[in-house]
Design an enzyme around this catalytic site. Structure first.
Site, PDB file in Angstrom:
ATOM      1  N   ASP A 181      53.099  30.407  38.054  1.00  0.00           N
ATOM      2  CA  ASP A 181      52.609  31.757  37.794  1.00  0.00           C
ATOM      3  C   ASP A 181      51.637  31.569  36.643  1.00  0.00           C
ATOM      4  OD1 ASP A 181      52.185  34.270  36.572  1.00  0.00           O
ATOM      5  OD2 ASP A 181      53.962  35.041  37.567  1.00  0.00           O
ATOM      6  N   HIS A 182      50.345  31.653  36.927  1.00  0.00           N
ATOM      7  CA  HIS A 182      49.397  31.201  35.898  1.00  0.00           C
ATOM      8  C   HIS A 182      49.439  32.073  34.645  1.00  0.00           C
ATOM      9  CE1 HIS A 182      46.674  34.222  37.660  1.00  0.00           C
ATOM     10  NE2 HIS A 182      45.945  34.117  36.571  1.00  0.00           N
ATOM     11  N   HIS A 244      53.244  38.375  37.887  1.00  0.00           N
ATOM     12  CA  HIS A 244      52.669  38.417  36.534  1.00  0.00           C
ATOM     13  C   HIS A 244      53.294  39.512  35.633  1.00  0.00           C
ATOM     14  CE1 HIS A 244      49.979  35.778  38.510  1.00  0.00           C
ATOM     15  NE2 HIS A 244      49.106  36.660  38.923  1.00  0.00           N
TER      16      HIS A 244
HETATM   17  C1  BG6 Z   1      46.006  36.504  40.842  1.00  0.00           C
HETATM   18  C2  BG6 Z   1      45.847  37.623  41.817  1.00  0.00           C
HETATM   19  O1  BG6 Z   1      47.320  36.014  40.840  1.00  0.00           O
HETATM   20  O2  BG6 Z   1      45.698  36.964  39.533  1.00  0.00           O
HETATM   21  C3  BG6 Z   1      44.446  38.199  41.757  1.00  0.00           C
HETATM   22  O3  BG6 Z   1      46.104  37.153  43.129  1.00  0.00           O
HETATM   23  C4  BG6 Z   1      44.088  38.581  40.349  1.00  0.00           C
HETATM   24  O4  BG6 Z   1      44.298  39.328  42.613  1.00  0.00           O
HETATM   25  C5  BG6 Z   1      44.364  37.424  39.393  1.00  0.00           C
HETATM   26  O5  BG6 Z   1      42.702  38.904  40.324  1.00  0.00           O
HETATM   27  C6  BG6 Z   1      44.174  37.857  37.946  1.00  0.00           C
HETATM   28  O6  BG6 Z   1      44.254  36.720  37.120  1.00  0.00           O
HETATM   29  P1  BG6 Z   1      43.503  36.670  35.723  1.00  0.00           P
HETATM   30  O7  BG6 Z   1      43.937  35.389  35.112  1.00  0.00           O
HETATM   31  O8  BG6 Z   1      42.044  36.729  36.027  1.00  0.00           O
HETATM   32  O9  BG6 Z   1      43.963  37.884  34.984  1.00  0.00           O
END
Ligand code: BG6
Length: 486
Positions: A181-182, A244
C-alpha cells in the site's frame, strides 16, 4: 532467515512492460542504487510478453528514469543498467516459468541468491502467477529466501480477497508475502508514529478527553483519465478507502506498539480496525463528478462513485464517541492529503470575546502531501486589542527543515524494506480482510438498500456535493479546506 542474509538478490518484475515499472519501480531502484543502498550484486529481471531484448528494455526504462527521477545522471545509469535484463514470457504459460527458473539459475545468478518477485501485473494474474511460480519450484527457499510483493487492489471484496489469500498461501507462507500500500511508504505517513510516540506532548491529549473529532482527507484534482475501464468497476471506496484511508486512520488512532517489529505494529493496526463500529449507511455520502460518464471505458449509465465521505466511530477506551470523518474524491479543487486532529474548545472562555467568530479550537494538521509537514493552530491575542483573538499557525515543513534531502518516493522505501525482509510497512492478510469487512456492507448497501443515500453529482473542481457538507454539519462540524486548513 539469517543464513541467507548477505546473499545477492534477484528482483523479478512480472508485468515489466507496464507503467508502474517505468514510472515507479525502476526509478526507485535507481535511487536506491545511487544512495548505495541496494544489496551488492542485485540483479533485476523484467518478465513480460513484448518481443524486447535487454537493450530495448533498458532503453525503455532509461526514458522513464529521465522523466520521473530528479537525479538522473548518465554515468549512474551506465553503472546501474547492466544489472537489468529482460526475459520474454507469458504470465499464463506454466512452461515459461520453468524456462525462467533455468534462466535465473544459469544465466543471472550462477550460485545462491535471494529472490524478490514483484507482481506488477493486472490483478487477475496474481493468483495464476503465484501458482506457476510454485509449480516451477520458484517459491522453494532451500537456496535463499523467496519473497513476493503483491500490488493493490488486493481483491474486489472480502470473498475475493480471501480466495486470493488462499491461493497465495498455497505456494507462499504469510511471512513471504508483501502486500503493498504505497501510502505506508510516504515519509509523512511513516512520521505519524514518530510524531505520536517520539514526543511526550501529543500522546496525553490524543484521546476522547481532548479530541473533538478527526478528519482525514485524500483529495485529488485529477479526474479518472485513461483508467476508466478499471475505475468504473472499482469506485472510490475500493480504490482509496479500503486501503489508503483506512491505513492512515489506523496509524493515527492505533495504540502504541511494543516495538517497531512488523508484527507488533500490524497487531495494533488490526486491533484498531477491529474496534471500528459497522458504518451506518446514513453516515455515508456518495457522488460522481459531472462528465465522468463520458470518460473512455466508463459505462454510459455508470453509478460508480468518484467521491465518498464517511463518518465512523472507533469503539474503544481511547476514542469512544469521537467522530472520524473520512473523504476522498477525484476532480476536486486540489491534490491534498491531510489528517486533522481537531481538539475540543476550552471548557470556559473567560476573555469575554465580543464575538466567537474568530475563535477556533486547536487543530493539529498532518499534511501528507503535497506540502509535507505539520501545522498546529492555536489562539493568540491580537496585539493592541483588548480582547480580540486570532488563530495562528505553528508550522513545520520538511522542505524548510531538511533542505539537504529530496523527499523519497514511497516505492523507494518499500522496495528497500522488502529487500531487507522487513514487512512492517506492508499490509497483513488479517487487516486486509477486516478492511473489506468494513467497506463491503457500504458498497452492497449503496447498490441494494432502499435506505442508501442517492448518488449525488458534483462539479469538477468543487469540494464535492452539498450532501457532503451536511454529514459533519449534523454534529456541528465543518470540513477543512485541505492541508494546513488552507
Ligand atoms: C492509487 C489509486 O492507489 O492511488 C489511484 O489507484 C490514485 O486512483 C492514487 O490516484 C493516489 O496516489 P498518490 O500517491 O498520488 O496520492
Amino acid at each position: 532467515m539469517p543464513e541467507f542474509k548477505n546473499q545477492p538478490v534477484t528482483i523479478v518484475i512480472f508485468g515489466a512492460s507496464g507503467d508502474l515499472t517505468r514510472r515507479k519501480l525502476i526509478p526507485s531502484l535507481y535511487h536506491n542504487f545511487q544512495k548505495k543502498r541496494l544489496p551488492p550484486n542485485t540483479k533485476i529481471v523484467g518478465f513480460a510478453r513484448r518481443p524486447w531484448d535487454d537493450t530495448a528494455f533498458r532503453e525503455h526504462l532509461r526514458e522513464g528514469v529521465i522523466t520521473f527521477s530528479k537525479t538522473f545522471s548518465q554515468a549512474d545509469w551506465d553503472a546501474f543498467s547492466p544489472r537489468i535484463t529482460y526475459f520474454k514470457g507469458d504470465l499464463d504459460t506454466a512452461e515459461d516459468y520453468h524456462r525462467l527458473r533455468e534462466y535465473l539459475l544459469h544465466t543471472v545468478e550462477n550460485g545462491l541468491a535471494n529472490r524478490l518477485y514483484y507482481l506488477a501485473t493486472a490483478p487477475k494474474f496474481y493468483a495464476p502467477a503465484a501458482h506457476h511460480l510454485g509449480g516451477a519450484g520458484l517459491a522453494n527457499q532451500n537456496y535463499g529466501w523467496r519473497n513476493i510483493i503483491v500490488e493493490k487492489p488486493f481483491g474486489h471484496d472480502l470473498a475475493s480477497a480471501e480466495t486470493l489469500n488462499k491461493r497465495l498461501h498455497a505456494v507462499f507462507n504469510e511471512s513471504q508475502i508483501y502486500r503493498i500500500d504505497h501510502y505506508l511508504g510516504k515519509e509523512t505517513a511513516q512520521n505519524i508514529l514518530f510524531l505520536r510516540f517520539a514526543n511526550t506532548i501529543f500522546e496525553p491529549v490524543w484521546n476522547r478527553r481532548y479530541v473533538d473529532h478527526v478528519q482525514i482527507t485524500v483529495a485529488e484534482n485529477v479526474d479518472v483519465g485513461h483508467r476508466g475501464g478499471y475505475y468504473d468497476t472499482a469506485g472510490v471506496l475500493r480504490d482509496m478507502f479500503q486501503n489508503h484511508l483506512l491505513q492512515l486512520l489506523s496509524l493515527s488512532a492505533m495504540e502504541p506498539p511494543a516495538s517497531l517489529d512488523a508484527d507488533a505494529v500490524r497487531n495494533e493496526k488490526v486491533k484498531l480496525l477491529q474496534s471500528i463500529r459497522p458504518i451506518d449507511l446514513n453516515d455515508t455520502v456518495r457522488a460522481q463528478y459531472d462528465g465522468y460518464r463520458n470518460a473512455p471505458g466508463v459505462a454510459e449509465n455508470s453509478q460508480t462513485p468518484t467521491y465518498a465521505a464517511l463518518k465512523l466511530f472507533v469503539d474503544n477506551w481511547r476514542w469512544k464517541g469521537v467522530p472520524f470523518y473520512l473523504r476522498s474524491g477525484k476532480a476536486l479543487p486540489a491534490k491534498t492529503s491531510e489528517i486533522a486532529i481537531q481538539f475540543q474548545a476550552p471548557p470556559d472562555i473567560m476573555f469575554h470575546l465580543k464575538t466567537n467568530d474568530g475563535f477556533e479550537p486547536n487543530t493539529l494538521s498532518i499534511c501528507i502531501q503535497p506540502d509535507e509537514g505539520i501545522h498546529l493552530k492555536f489562539e493568540t491575542k491580537v496585539p493592541d486589542s483588548v480582547r480580540e483573538s486570532r488563530s495562528v499557525d505553528m508550522e513545520f515543513h520538511y522542505s524548510d527543515s531538511f533542505t539537504d534531502k529530496v523527499m523519497p518516493d514511497a516505492y523507494e522505501r518499500l522496495l528497500l524494506d522488502a529487500l531487507k525482509a522487513d514487512a512492517s510497512l506492508f499490509a497483513r492478510s488479517d487487516s486486509i480482510h477486516r478492511a473489506w469487512e468494513l467497506i463491503d456492507p457500504i458498497i452492497t448497501g449503496w447498490e441494494n438498500s432502499p435506505d442508501a443515500p442517492p448518488l449525488a453529482q458534483y462539479a469538477p473542481g468543487s469540494w464535492g456535493p452539498a450532501e457532503a457538507d451536511e454529514l459533519p454539519a449534523r454534529m456541528g462540524h465543518i470540513w477543512r479546506l485541505g492541508c494546513g486548513g488552507h
